[in-house]
Design a protein around this motif. Structure first.
Motif, PDB file in Angstrom:
ATOM      1  N   THR A 256     -23.860 -24.649  10.866  1.00  0.00           N
ATOM      2  CA  THR A 256     -23.702 -26.267  10.760  1.00  0.00           C
ATOM      3  C   THR A 256     -22.814 -25.551  12.291  1.00  0.00           C
ATOM      4  O   THR A 256     -23.223 -26.796  12.848  1.00  0.00           O
ATOM      5  N   ASN A 257     -22.128 -24.908  12.777  1.00  0.00           N
ATOM      6  CA  ASN A 257     -20.944 -25.023  13.693  1.00  0.00           C
ATOM      7  C   ASN A 257     -21.797 -24.586  14.558  1.00  0.00           C
ATOM      8  O   ASN A 257     -21.953 -25.371  16.409  1.00  0.00           O
ATOM      9  N   HIS A 258     -22.774 -24.049  14.557  1.00  0.00           N
ATOM     10  CA  HIS A 258     -23.210 -23.455  16.319  1.00  0.00           C
ATOM     11  C   HIS A 258     -25.384 -24.636  16.018  1.00  0.00           C
ATOM     12  O   HIS A 258     -25.298 -24.677  16.813  1.00  0.00           O
ATOM     13  N   ILE A 259     -26.168 -23.259  15.338  1.00  0.00           N
ATOM     14  CA  ILE A 259     -27.009 -24.433  15.278  1.00  0.00           C
ATOM     15  C   ILE A 259     -27.499 -25.713  15.509  1.00  0.00           C
ATOM     16  O   ILE A 259     -28.341 -26.482  15.471  1.00  0.00           O
ATOM     17  N   GLY A 260     -26.685 -26.545  14.671  1.00  0.00           N
ATOM     18  CA  GLY A 260     -26.944 -28.011  14.446  1.00  0.00           C
ATOM     19  C   GLY A 260     -26.226 -28.490  15.583  1.00  0.00           C
ATOM     20  O   GLY A 260     -26.880 -29.154  16.089  1.00  0.00           O
ATOM     21  N   HIS A 261     -25.658 -28.175  16.253  1.00  0.00           N
ATOM     22  CA  HIS A 261     -24.913 -28.477  17.597  1.00  0.00           C
ATOM     23  C   HIS A 261     -25.940 -28.341  18.388  1.00  0.00           C
ATOM     24  O   HIS A 261     -26.774 -28.930  19.472  1.00  0.00           O
ATOM     25  N   PHE A 262     -26.602 -26.733  18.331  1.00  0.00           N
ATOM     26  CA  PHE A 262     -27.127 -26.251  19.787  1.00  0.00           C
ATOM     27  C   PHE A 262     -28.619 -26.999  19.641  1.00  0.00           C
ATOM     28  O   PHE A 262     -29.042 -27.973  20.256  1.00  0.00           O
ATOM     29  N   LEU A 263     -29.318 -27.974  18.481  1.00  0.00           N
ATOM     30  CA  LEU A 263     -30.003 -28.418  17.993  1.00  0.00           C
ATOM     31  C   LEU A 263     -29.945 -29.614  18.994  1.00  0.00           C
ATOM     32  O   LEU A 263     -30.749 -30.455  19.535  1.00  0.00           O
ATOM     33  N   PHE A 264     -29.351 -29.824  18.532  1.00  0.00           N
ATOM     34  CA  PHE A 264     -29.166 -31.542  18.639  1.00  0.00           C
ATOM     35  C   PHE A 264     -28.433 -31.819  20.507  1.00  0.00           C
ATOM     36  O   PHE A 264     -29.269 -32.562  20.728  1.00  0.00           O
ATOM     37  N   THR A 265     -27.959 -31.297  20.358  1.00  0.00           N
ATOM     38  CA  THR A 265     -27.609 -31.538  22.054  1.00  0.00           C
ATOM     39  C   THR A 265     -28.968 -31.251  22.354  1.00  0.00           C
ATOM     40  O   THR A 265     -29.276 -31.893  24.035  1.00  0.00           O
ATOM     41  N   ASN A 266     -29.632 -29.797  21.971  1.00  0.00           N
ATOM     42  CA  ASN A 266     -30.819 -29.880  23.543  1.00  0.00           C
ATOM     43  C   ASN A 266     -32.237 -30.584  23.154  1.00  0.00           C
ATOM     44  O   ASN A 266     -32.146 -31.166  24.257  1.00  0.00           O
ATOM     45  N   LEU A 267     -32.271 -31.408  22.066  1.00  0.00           N
ATOM     46  CA  LEU A 267     -33.430 -32.453  22.215  1.00  0.00           C
ATOM     47  C   LEU A 267     -32.824 -33.362  22.703  1.00  0.00           C
ATOM     48  O   LEU A 267     -33.233 -34.062  23.420  1.00  0.00           O
ATOM     49  N   ILE A 268     -31.296 -33.660  22.775  1.00  0.00           N
ATOM     50  CA  ILE A 268     -30.793 -35.229  23.770  1.00  0.00           C
ATOM     51  C   ILE A 268     -30.700 -34.459  25.186  1.00  0.00           C
ATOM     52  O   ILE A 268     -31.769 -35.763  25.849  1.00  0.00           O
ATOM     53  N   LEU A 269     -30.836 -33.786  25.601  1.00  0.00           N
ATOM     54  CA  LEU A 269     -30.718 -32.793  27.014  1.00  0.00           C
ATOM     55  C   LEU A 269     -32.631 -32.865  27.331  1.00  0.00           C
ATOM     56  O   LEU A 269     -32.527 -33.167  28.261  1.00  0.00           O
ATOM     57  N   SER A 270     -33.265 -32.284  26.349  1.00  0.00           N
ATOM     58  CA  SER A 270     -34.831 -32.709  27.062  1.00  0.00           C
ATOM     59  C   SER A 270     -35.297 -34.012  27.209  1.00  0.00           C
ATOM     60  O   SER A 270     -36.201 -34.128  28.320  1.00  0.00           O
ATOM     61  N   LYS A 271     -34.649 -34.638  26.571  1.00  0.00           N
ATOM     62  CA  LYS A 271     -34.854 -36.379  26.962  1.00  0.00           C
ATOM     63  C   LYS A 271     -34.813 -36.478  28.414  1.00  0.00           C
ATOM     64  O   LYS A 271     -35.647 -37.386  29.503  1.00  0.00           O
ATOM     65  N   ARG A 272     -33.541 -36.102  28.120  1.00  0.00           N
ATOM     66  CA  ARG A 272     -32.768 -37.227  29.788  1.00  0.00           C
ATOM     67  C   ARG A 272     -33.764 -35.441  30.529  1.00  0.00           C
ATOM     68  O   ARG A 272     -34.249 -36.428  31.935  1.00  0.00           O
ATOM     69  N   LEU A 273     -34.412 -34.865  30.386  1.00  0.00           N
ATOM     70  CA  LEU A 273     -34.959 -33.885  31.492  1.00  0.00           C
ATOM     71  C   LEU A 273     -36.393 -34.698  32.213  1.00  0.00           C
ATOM     72  O   LEU A 273     -36.748 -35.109  33.425  1.00  0.00           O
ATOM     73  N   ARG A 274     -37.211 -35.186  31.010  1.00  0.00           N
ATOM     74  CA  ARG A 274     -37.872 -35.948  31.271  1.00  0.00           C
ATOM     75  C   ARG A 274     -37.911 -37.174  31.735  1.00  0.00           C
ATOM     76  O   ARG A 274     -39.074 -37.908  33.218  1.00  0.00           O
ATOM     77  N   HIS A 275     -36.729 -37.138  32.113  1.00  0.00           N
ATOM     78  CA  HIS A 275     -36.545 -38.818  32.779  1.00  0.00           C
ATOM     79  C   HIS A 275     -35.844 -38.438  34.013  1.00  0.00           C
ATOM     80  O   HIS A 275     -35.138 -39.491  34.734  1.00  0.00           O
ATOM     81  N   ASN A 276     -35.299 -37.003  34.216  1.00  0.00           N
ATOM     82  CA  ASN A 276     -34.936 -36.842  36.001  1.00  0.00           C
ATOM     83  C   ASN A 276     -32.796 -37.887  35.763  1.00  0.00           C
ATOM     84  O   ASN A 276     -32.510 -37.288  36.852  1.00  0.00           O
ATOM     85  N   THR A 277     -32.728 -37.667  34.785  1.00  0.00           N
ATOM     86  CA  THR A 277     -31.106 -37.802  34.528  1.00  0.00           C
ATOM     87  C   THR A 277     -30.841 -37.196  33.221  1.00  0.00           C
ATOM     88  O   THR A 277     -30.389 -37.238  32.101  1.00  0.00           O
ATOM     89  N   THR A 278     -30.055 -35.906  34.313  1.00  0.00           N
ATOM     90  CA  THR A 278     -29.759 -34.470  33.103  1.00  0.00           C
ATOM     91  C   THR A 278     -27.954 -34.163  33.969  1.00  0.00           C
ATOM     92  O   THR A 278     -27.131 -34.299  33.224  1.00  0.00           O
ATOM     93  N   LYS A 279     -27.462 -36.149  34.765  1.00  0.00           N
ATOM     94  CA  LYS A 279     -25.979 -35.944  34.769  1.00  0.00           C
ATOM     95  C   LYS A 279     -25.443 -36.223  33.432  1.00  0.00           C
ATOM     96  O   LYS A 279     -25.432 -37.201  32.997  1.00  0.00           O
ATOM     97  N   MET A 280     -25.053 -35.325  32.826  1.00  0.00           N
ATOM     98  CA  MET A 280     -24.607 -35.402  31.364  1.00  0.00           C
ATOM     99  C   MET A 280     -23.083 -34.186  31.477  1.00  0.00           C
ATOM    100  O   MET A 280     -22.936 -33.029  32.563  1.00  0.00           O
ATOM    101  N   LYS A 281     -21.827 -34.732  30.251  1.00  0.00           N
ATOM    102  CA  LYS A 281     -21.167 -33.635  29.398  1.00  0.00           C
ATOM    103  C   LYS A 281     -21.367 -33.048  28.381  1.00  0.00           C
ATOM    104  O   LYS A 281     -21.295 -34.332  27.824  1.00  0.00           O
ATOM    105  N   VAL A 282     -20.967 -31.909  28.533  1.00  0.00           N
ATOM    106  CA  VAL A 282     -21.129 -31.447  26.453  1.00  0.00           C
ATOM    107  C   VAL A 282     -19.991 -31.063  26.710  1.00  0.00           C
ATOM    108  O   VAL A 282     -19.541 -29.691  27.192  1.00  0.00           O
ATOM    109  N   VAL A 283     -19.226 -31.137  25.651  1.00  0.00           N
ATOM    110  CA  VAL A 283     -17.601 -30.255  25.097  1.00  0.00           C
ATOM    111  C   VAL A 283     -17.791 -29.969  24.207  1.00  0.00           C
ATOM    112  O   VAL A 283     -18.382 -30.350  22.879  1.00  0.00           O
ATOM    113  N   ASN A 284     -18.058 -28.300  24.081  1.00  0.00           N
ATOM    114  CA  ASN A 284     -17.891 -27.973  22.383  1.00  0.00           C
ATOM    115  C   ASN A 284     -16.901 -27.520  22.264  1.00  0.00           C
ATOM    116  O   ASN A 284     -16.332 -26.896  22.441  1.00  0.00           O
TER     117      ASN A 284
END
Length: 340
Positions: A132-160
């Motif tokens: 829950t604490n790690h794997i869930g956030h790892f997957l959620f965060t990367n799925l969002i970042l991957s989409k932003r990468l495809r649109h070349n808009t990765t300026k983003m802040k991730v707080v854990n």
């Protein structure tokens, strides 16, 4: 260096950083009323973010917080997102919803978590706290970042959001599940998951820092919230939080914070630009991490009481080799590779 101290409140920090919050698009996980994430959401909502996504497992809790936000800020643009981090299916569905937003998000605060629970497993069979604490956030965060990468808009802040509890144990790479519960220790399992949160920020900074992603982990201070509602008095006594009469042990060395003070560090990590760039490490390091007194890149760092405090981190929790190993293991556990 941040201008804020351990006594700074989330109200104060949000007022000071209002120009950074205004117009931002922020998502916070684990935003139940009375939680650190919920308090951060409440204060951020007052500074006119363009969008505030409230993510959590129970729609009724999300609605309660949304009502509290709109009572004080009727025009707040909120959106509710069902997200069960113990289910990768739920995580993927929630990420799809976020990725469908026209402009996406630019700040992600991973605040949700569970603490010292009895042994259990996620829907995929992973030890519950790690899953829950790690794997869930790892997957959620990367799925969002991957989409932003495809649109070349990765300026983003991730707080854990991590914890001083990370010192209770490193990631047990050879036995993440405590022999399927046979040798389970709820506090070591919690420590493992909080160490993983810190290593995740280290990895994001290393892999995506050059692409405009900033990531920080943090300890919000010692605060009694609903995260410990399942613990018995014996558990609280063993943890050092309460005495045998059930009274909280207010030792100043334990870094007790109010809910507002705890939420402040989340907001500093998300919006305070003064913590970014090169930082000079503290000279009173009590770990074996060696900085040689030279300024270091702050991206991927660990915050305590609104300041960067990598010197207060266990060495294994900020080790780049451990971070890379955890990334590889995490990819295996979600069945998907994220190569940046």
């Amino acid at each position: 260096m941040s201008r804020y101290t351990a006594e700074s409140t989330s109200e104060e920090v949000c007022r000071d950083l209002s120009d950074k919050i205004q117009g931002s698009r922020v998502l916070i996980t684990g935003v139940t009323p009375g939680s650190i994430g919920g308090e951060a959401a409440l204060q951020i909502s007052r500074q006119a973010p363009a969008l505030l996504v409230l993510a959590g497992r129970r729609i009724e809790n999300l609605r309660l917080l949304e009502d509290a936000i709109r009572a004080g800020t009727p025009g707040a643009n909120t959106r509710l997102l069902l997200l069960d981090l113990s289910s990768q299916e739920s995580v993927r569905k929630a990420a799809e919803e976020v990725n469908a937003l026209p402009q996406g998000i630019d700040v992600l605060i991973n605040s949700a978590g569970t603490m010292a629970t009895p042994y259990g497993v996620t829907k995929e069979g992973l030890e519950l706290q790690f899953g829950t604490n790690h794997i869930g956030h790892f997957l959620f965060t990367n799925l969002i970042l991957s989409k932003r990468l495809r649109h070349n808009t990765t300026k983003m802040k991730v707080v854990n959001v991590s914890s001083s509890g990370h010192k209770r144990g490193p990631v047990r790479f050879e036995d993440l599940g405590f022999e399927d519960g046979k040798c389970y220790d709820k506090w070591q399992a919690y420590g493992q998951s909080k160490t993983a949160n810190m290593l995740f920020s280290v990895s994001l900074a290393e892999k995506l820092g050059p692409r405009g992603v900033k990531s920080f982990s943090l300890y919000p201070g010692r605060i009694v919230t609903g995260i410990g509602r399942h613990l018995s008095l014996e558990d609280w006594v063993k943890s050092g939080w309460k005495n045998k009469d059930g009274e909280i042990i207010h030792d100043p060395k334990l870094n007790w914070r109010t809910l507002s003070q705890g939420a402040a560090t989340l907001i500093v990590a998300a919006y305070d630009l003064s913590i970014e760039g090169k930082q000079t490490p503290s000279s009173h390091s009590d770990t074996s991490i060696e900085f040689n007194g030279e300024p270091i890149e702050s991206n991927g760092s660990y915050l305590v009481n609104n300041q960067i405090h990598d010197d207060d981190a266990a060495e294994y929790a900020v080790d780049p080799k451990n971070a890379e190993r955890l990334w590889t293991v995490s990819e295996e556990l979600v069945g998907q590779k994220f190569r940046y």
